[in-house]
Scaffold this motif. Structure first.
Motif, mmCIF file in Angstrom:
data_model
loop_
_atom_site.group_PDB
_atom_site.id
_atom_site.type_symbol
_atom_site.label_atom_id
_atom_site.label_comp_id
_atom_site.label_asym_id
_atom_site.label_seq_id
_atom_site.Cartn_x
_atom_site.Cartn_y
_atom_site.Cartn_z
ATOM 1 N N TYR A 159 33.826 38.942 45.651
ATOM 2 C CA TYR A 159 35.120 38.499 45.120
ATOM 3 C C TYR A 159 35.001 38.104 43.644
ATOM 4 O O TYR A 159 35.949 38.298 42.873
ATOM 5 C CB TYR A 159 35.667 37.322 45.927
ATOM 6 C CG TYR A 159 37.094 36.989 45.572
ATOM 7 C CD1 TYR A 159 38.138 37.813 45.982
ATOM 8 C CD2 TYR A 159 37.400 35.878 44.803
ATOM 9 C CE1 TYR A 159 39.446 37.526 45.639
ATOM 10 C CE2 TYR A 159 38.705 35.588 44.455
ATOM 11 C CZ TYR A 159 39.723 36.411 44.879
ATOM 12 O OH TYR A 159 41.019 36.131 44.523
ATOM 13 N N ALA A 160 33.850 37.565 43.253
ATOM 14 C CA ALA A 160 33.624 37.241 41.842
ATOM 15 C C ALA A 160 33.678 38.506 40.988
ATOM 16 O O ALA A 160 34.247 38.508 39.888
ATOM 17 C CB ALA A 160 32.283 36.535 41.671
ATOM 18 N N ILE A 161 33.089 39.590 41.491
ATOM 19 C CA ILE A 161 33.128 40.871 40.779
ATOM 20 C C ILE A 161 34.565 41.356 40.644
ATOM 21 O O ILE A 161 34.986 41.834 39.578
ATOM 22 C CB ILE A 161 32.262 41.918 41.507
ATOM 23 C CG1 ILE A 161 30.787 41.514 41.459
ATOM 24 C CG2 ILE A 161 32.456 43.303 40.894
ATOM 25 C CD1 ILE A 161 29.879 42.404 42.284
ATOM 26 N N ILE A 162 35.339 41.234 41.720
ATOM 27 C CA ILE A 162 36.739 41.650 41.680
ATOM 28 C C ILE A 162 37.523 40.806 40.685
ATOM 29 O O ILE A 162 38.372 41.323 39.940
ATOM 30 C CB ILE A 162 37.357 41.564 43.086
ATOM 31 C CG1 ILE A 162 36.706 42.589 44.015
ATOM 32 C CG2 ILE A 162 38.877 41.788 43.037
ATOM 33 C CD1 ILE A 162 37.182 42.515 45.453
ATOM 34 N N CYS A 163 37.240 39.505 40.653
ATOM 35 C CA CYS A 163 37.926 38.618 39.707
ATOM 36 C C CYS A 163 37.599 39.002 38.265
ATOM 37 O O CYS A 163 38.489 39.013 37.397
ATOM 38 C CB CYS A 163 37.524 37.169 39.958
ATOM 39 S SG CYS A 163 38.312 36.424 41.413
ATOM 40 N N TYR A 164 36.342 39.325 37.999
ATOM 41 C CA TYR A 164 35.961 39.719 36.642
ATOM 42 C C TYR A 164 36.645 41.036 36.260
ATOM 43 O O TYR A 164 37.133 41.192 35.134
ATOM 44 C CB TYR A 164 34.446 39.864 36.540
ATOM 45 C CG TYR A 164 33.979 40.253 35.148
ATOM 46 C CD1 TYR A 164 34.080 39.359 34.090
ATOM 47 C CD2 TYR A 164 33.458 41.516 34.904
ATOM 48 C CE1 TYR A 164 33.657 39.710 32.814
ATOM 49 C CE2 TYR A 164 33.037 41.883 33.634
ATOM 50 C CZ TYR A 164 33.135 40.972 32.592
ATOM 51 O OH TYR A 164 32.735 41.335 31.337
ATOM 52 N N GLY A 165 36.665 41.967 37.200
ATOM 53 C CA GLY A 165 37.355 43.225 36.943
ATOM 54 C C GLY A 165 38.843 43.014 36.706
ATOM 55 O O GLY A 165 39.452 43.670 35.847
ATOM 56 N N THR A 166 39.433 42.077 37.451
ATOM 57 C CA THR A 166 40.849 41.756 37.262
ATOM 58 C C THR A 166 41.104 41.180 35.878
ATOM 59 O O THR A 166 42.094 41.512 35.223
ATOM 60 C CB THR A 166 41.312 40.759 38.332
ATOM 61 O OG1 THR A 166 41.093 41.318 39.630
ATOM 62 C CG2 THR A 166 42.787 40.436 38.167
ATOM 63 N N TYR A 167 40.190 40.325 35.426
ATOM 64 C CA TYR A 167 40.303 39.751 34.077
ATOM 65 C C TYR A 167 40.308 40.855 33.024
ATOM 66 O O TYR A 167 41.143 40.842 32.104
ATOM 67 C CB TYR A 167 39.153 38.780 33.840
ATOM 68 C CG TYR A 167 39.033 38.323 32.397
ATOM 69 C CD1 TYR A 167 39.844 37.302 31.906
ATOM 70 C CD2 TYR A 167 38.112 38.919 31.533
ATOM 71 C CE1 TYR A 167 39.744 36.883 30.591
ATOM 72 C CE2 TYR A 167 38.011 38.504 30.217
ATOM 73 C CZ TYR A 167 38.826 37.484 29.754
ATOM 74 O OH TYR A 167 38.729 37.085 28.447
ATOM 75 N N LEU A 168 39.402 41.813 33.157
ATOM 76 C CA LEU A 168 39.342 42.911 32.198
ATOM 77 C C LEU A 168 40.617 43.752 32.243
ATOM 78 O O LEU A 168 41.123 44.197 31.201
ATOM 79 C CB LEU A 168 38.129 43.798 32.489
ATOM 80 C CG LEU A 168 36.748 43.137 32.324
ATOM 81 C CD1 LEU A 168 35.637 44.123 32.675
ATOM 82 C CD2 LEU A 168 36.554 42.610 30.900
#
Length: 214
Positions: A159-168
């Motif tokens: 989920y952290a990876i998804i959150c970072y991707g969402t930020y980008l």
């Protein structure tokens, strides 16, 4: 060792596909752009950062405390899977039908956004319910509560990876919309909705089977 790694990798892949489909960060881009249209790049980065951090904290808390919540309220994993499956299916069905309400949020981009209003936007609707809605919480809890600490850590890391991707995606949202166009975004959203509906049915069926075995 290889078999263990393959098991973890398969679990991480399943979690990633499930959470990515239900979060669907691409469909949240227009909402973010609309809510922050009157802000400069620094302000947009600030709102994007706060929204993904808040969403990550929400999912992490529910993932870690999932078993405790089950114990306190007397909830079974099977019941959560049935309920979560229904919620996930409904969200996916609405995405396929084009009835999602993600674009019906207040239009704050037409007026200056103050600091306190900015954090409010980051919490609702960006963090909740777009990035960490009931379906996401139920899915994360279902995945993490059924396994050990390593699998719980995998859920949080994914989920952290998804959150970072969402930020980008939020930061580069303006360029993304111009490149792929609104029609392509609609197609992607419907594809994600179909995947989400299938995951919901699978969760529901698994939960019902476990309940009938009691």
């Amino acid at each position: 060792m290889k078999a263990l790694f393959d098991n973890y990798f398969a679990f991480a892949t399943t979690v990633f596909m499930g959470l990515l489909a239900i979060v669907n960060p691409i469909s949240a881009i227009p909402v973010f752009l609309e809510l922050t249209s009157n802000m400069d790049l620094k302000g947009k980065r600030n709102i994007a950062t706060k929204s993904v951090l808040i969403a990550f904290c929400i999912i992490s808390i529910f993932s870690v405390a999932g078993k405790l919540i089950f114990h306190v309220f007397g909830i079974t994993l099977a019941a959560l899977r049935v309920t979560g499956g229904i919620l996930v299916f409904v969200v996916g069905y609405e995405m396929v039908q084009g009835n999602t309400n993600k674009s019906e949020n207040p239009k704050l981009g037409t007026q200056p956004i103050k600091a306190d209003q900015g954090i409010s936007v980051a919490v609702t609707p960006l963090a909740m319910p777009l990035l960490a809605g009931p379906g996401t919480i139920a899915t994360a809890m279902s995945y993490s509560a059924a396994k050990d600490l390593i699998h719980m850590g995998i859920v949080i890391a994914v989920y952290a990876i998804i959150c970072y991707g969402t930020y980008l995606l939020f930061i580069g949202g303006q360029r993304i919309v111009k490149v792929i166009g609104s029609n392509v975004m609609m197609v992607i959203t419907k594809m994600m909705g179909l995947i989400l509906a299938v995951i919901g049915v699978q969760l529901f069926a698994l939960g019902v089977r476990e309940l009938l075995n009691f």
